[in-house]
Design a protein around this motif. Structure first.
Motif, PDB file in Angstrom:
ATOM      1  N   GLU A  65       0.869  -1.182   0.000  1.00 15.89           N
ATOM      2  CA  GLU A  65       0.000   0.000   0.000  1.00 15.89           C
ATOM      3  C   GLU A  65       0.898   1.221   0.000  1.00 15.89           C
ATOM      4  OE1 GLU A  65      -3.152   2.357   2.913  1.00 15.89           O
ATOM      5  OE2 GLU A  65      -2.249   0.485   3.585  1.00 15.89           O
ATOM      6  N   MET A  66       0.626   2.146  -0.919  1.00 18.46           N
ATOM      7  CA  MET A  66       1.485   3.319  -1.075  1.00 18.46           C
ATOM      8  C   MET A  66       0.659   4.596  -1.068  1.00 18.46           C
ATOM      9  SD  MET A  66       3.563   1.540  -4.186  1.00 18.46           S
ATOM     10  CE  MET A  66       2.027   0.800  -4.732  1.00 18.46           C
ATOM     11  N   VAL A  67       1.274   5.647  -0.506  1.00 22.60           N
ATOM     12  CA  VAL A  67       0.655   6.967  -0.473  1.00 22.60           C
ATOM     13  C   VAL A  67       1.677   7.958  -1.021  1.00 22.60           C
ATOM     14  CG1 VAL A  67      -0.404   8.742   0.975  1.00 22.60           C
ATOM     15  CG2 VAL A  67      -0.642   6.319   1.603  1.00 22.60           C
ATOM     16  N   GLN A  68       1.305   8.640  -2.101  1.00 22.64           N
ATOM     17  CA  GLN A  68       2.201   9.649  -2.680  1.00 22.64           C
ATOM     18  C   GLN A  68       2.003  10.956  -1.924  1.00 22.64           C
ATOM     19  OE1 GLN A  68       4.551   9.185  -5.339  1.00 22.64           O
ATOM     20  NE2 GLN A  68       5.197  11.090  -4.424  1.00 22.64           N
ATOM     21  N   GLY A  69       3.096  11.504  -1.397  1.00 23.85           N
ATOM     22  CA  GLY A  69       3.034  12.772  -0.688  1.00 23.85           C
ATOM     23  C   GLY A  69       4.006  13.769  -1.267  1.00 23.85           C
ATOM     24  N   ASP A  70       3.968  14.983  -0.759  1.00 27.07           N
ATOM     25  CA  ASP A  70       4.877  16.027  -1.240  1.00 27.07           C
ATOM     26  C   ASP A  70       6.330  15.700  -0.936  1.00 27.07           C
ATOM     27  OD1 ASP A  70       2.721  17.477  -2.175  1.00 27.07           O
ATOM     28  OD2 ASP A  70       2.548  18.682  -0.350  1.00 27.07           O
ATOM     29  N   ASP A  71       6.546  14.925   0.135  1.00 19.91           N
ATOM     30  CA  ASP A  71       7.924  14.609   0.539  1.00 19.91           C
ATOM     31  C   ASP A  71       8.368  13.222   0.103  1.00 19.91           C
ATOM     32  OD1 ASP A  71       6.265  13.238   2.282  1.00 19.91           O
ATOM     33  OD2 ASP A  71       7.480  13.657   4.047  1.00 19.91           O
ATOM     34  N   GLY A  72       7.655  12.629  -0.857  1.00 18.49           N
ATOM     35  CA  GLY A  72       8.034  11.325  -1.371  1.00 18.49           C
ATOM     36  C   GLY A  72       6.905  10.327  -1.290  1.00 18.49           C
ATOM     37  N   LEU A  73       7.225   9.102  -1.604  1.00 15.04           N
ATOM     38  CA  LEU A  73       6.259   8.010  -1.563  1.00 15.04           C
ATOM     39  C   LEU A  73       6.366   7.313  -0.214  1.00 15.04           C
ATOM     40  CD1 LEU A  73       4.487   6.136  -3.770  1.00 15.04           C
ATOM     41  CD2 LEU A  73       6.266   4.550  -3.070  1.00 15.04           C
ATOM     42  N   LEU A  74       5.238   7.090   0.426  1.00 16.45           N
ATOM     43  CA  LEU A  74       5.193   6.376   1.698  1.00 16.45           C
ATOM     44  C   LEU A  74       4.672   4.969   1.460  1.00 16.45           C
ATOM     45  CD1 LEU A  74       5.224   6.212   4.851  1.00 16.45           C
ATOM     46  CD2 LEU A  74       2.854   7.034   4.758  1.00 16.45           C
ATOM     47  N   ILE A  75       5.445   3.979   1.893  1.00 13.13           N
ATOM     48  CA  ILE A  75       4.935   2.609   1.928  1.00 13.13           C
ATOM     49  C   ILE A  75       4.182   2.492   3.254  1.00 13.13           C
ATOM     50  CG2 ILE A  75       5.518   0.160   2.069  1.00 13.13           C
ATOM     51  CD1 ILE A  75       7.977   0.748   0.325  1.00 13.13           C
ATOM     52  N   GLU A  76       2.878   2.493   3.148  1.00 13.98           N
ATOM     53  CA  GLU A  76       2.003   2.459   4.326  1.00 13.98           C
ATOM     54  C   GLU A  76       1.880   1.042   4.886  1.00 13.98           C
ATOM     55  OE1 GLU A  76      -0.690   3.973   7.182  1.00 13.98           O
ATOM     56  OE2 GLU A  76       0.500   5.109   5.756  1.00 13.98           O
ATOM     57  N   ASN A  77       1.897   0.067   3.993  1.00 12.81           N
ATOM     58  CA  ASN A  77       1.734  -1.310   4.431  1.00 12.81           C
ATOM     59  C   ASN A  77       2.408  -2.237   3.418  1.00 12.81           C
ATOM     60  OD1 ASN A  77       0.849  -3.682   5.689  1.00 12.81           O
ATOM     61  ND2 ASN A  77      -1.211  -3.549   4.856  1.00 12.81           N
ATOM     62  N   LEU A  78       3.147  -3.174   3.928  1.00 21.01           N
ATOM     63  CA  LEU A  78       3.754  -4.236   3.135  1.00 21.01           C
ATOM     64  C   LEU A  78       3.413  -5.535   3.848  1.00 21.01           C
ATOM     65  CD1 LEU A  78       5.763  -5.214   0.897  1.00 21.01           C
ATOM     66  CD2 LEU A  78       7.546  -4.984   2.625  1.00 21.01           C
ATOM     67  N   ALA A  79       2.791  -6.458   3.141  1.00 23.13           N
ATOM     68  CA  ALA A  79       2.397  -7.715   3.771  1.00 23.13           C
ATOM     69  C   ALA A  79       2.623  -8.866   2.803  1.00 23.13           C
ATOM     70  CB  ALA A  79       0.927  -7.657   4.192  1.00 23.13           C
ATOM     71  N   VAL A  80       3.134  -9.962   3.345  1.00 24.68           N
ATOM     72  CA  VAL A  80       3.358 -11.176   2.561  1.00 24.68           C
ATOM     73  C   VAL A  80       2.645 -12.328   3.265  1.00 24.68           C
ATOM     74  CG1 VAL A  80       5.073 -12.760   1.595  1.00 24.68           C
ATOM     75  CG2 VAL A  80       5.601 -10.315   1.776  1.00 24.68           C
ATOM     76  N   GLU A  81       1.848 -13.045   2.506  1.00 21.07           N
ATOM     77  CA  GLU A  81       1.144 -14.215   3.035  1.00 21.07           C
ATOM     78  C   GLU A  81       2.182 -15.181   3.612  1.00 21.07           C
ATOM     79  OE1 GLU A  81      -1.427 -16.912   4.214  1.00 21.07           O
ATOM     80  OE2 GLU A  81      -2.164 -15.057   3.277  1.00 21.07           O
ATOM     81  N   PRO A  82       1.973 -15.676   4.849  1.00 19.48           N
ATOM     82  CA  PRO A  82       2.993 -16.529   5.479  1.00 19.48           C
ATOM     83  C   PRO A  82       3.501 -17.693   4.621  1.00 19.48           C
ATOM     84  CG  PRO A  82       1.389 -15.893   7.110  1.00 19.48           C
ATOM     85  CD  PRO A  82       0.876 -15.381   5.778  1.00 19.48           C
TER      86      PRO A  82
END
Length: 150
Positions: A65-82
C-alpha cells in the motif's frame, strides 16, 4: 508459477484483509495486541491509496500500500502471506514501490515499522533504508525509515 503485479480493486478488499491479518498475526504475541494494519479498513485503503498485489499463479502472495506525498512516496503497508514468506516477495514489492516512486518523480521512499518487528527492521536496513527517527506509539516505538531513490 507466473508472478503478476496488478493494482487492487474494491473487489479485492476481502482478500487484502485476509492476507494482512494472516501476515501480521505472528506479531500479536510480540507486541500484545493486533498491529494497526490488522485493524485497518482495507476497502478504504484500496479506495484512498494505491495498493498493488502480487499474484503467484492465482494466489495472492503479497501486497504493498502506497501513499504519494509532497515529501516522497510512503509505503504504508507491506504484507506477505505466510506461506509465501522467505521467497523474496517482500523485497520484490519494496523494489516495485521504489520504481513507482521514481516514475512519479519522487526522490525519497519512506516507511515505518514497529521496533519490535526486528525481522522487518533488518530487511529494510538490508535494502539501504536509513532510520530517520523513532516515535513512541501505543506503548511501543515506531521506527521511521527512508531511502533516496533515483
Amino acid at each position: 508459477m507466473t508472478e503478476t503485479i496488478r493494482i487492487a480493486t474494491i473487489g479485492d478488499a476481502d482478500a487484502v484483509t485476509a492476507l494482512t491479518r494472516s501476515a501480521y498475526a505472528k506479531w500479536v504475541p510480540v507486541i500484545g495486541r493486533e498491529p494497526m494494519p490488522m485493524q485497518a479498513d482495507h476497502a478504504a485503503m484500496i479506495r484512498d491509496h494505491r495498493v498493488d498485489l502480487l499474484l503467484v499463479g492465482q494466489d495472492l502472495a503479497a501486497l504493498v500500500e502506497m501513499v504519494q506525498g509532497d515529501d516522497g512516496l510512503l509505503i504504508e503497508n507491506l504484507a506477505v502471506e505466510p506461506k509465501f514468506q522467505k521467497r523474496g516477495y517482500g523485497r520484490k514489492m519494496v523494489a516495485h514501490a521504489e520504481q513507482l516512486a521514481v516514475c512519479a518523480g519522487s526522490a525519497v521512499v519512506r516507511l515505518y515499522t514497529n521496533s519490535q518487528f526486528e525481522e522487518n527492521v533488518r530487511l529494510y536496513l538490508s535494502l539501504d533504508y536509513e532510520i530517520e527517527r523513532e516515535e513512541p506509539l501505543n506503548g511501543g516505538v515506531l521506527i521511521h525509515m527512508f531511502k533516496h531513490v533515483s
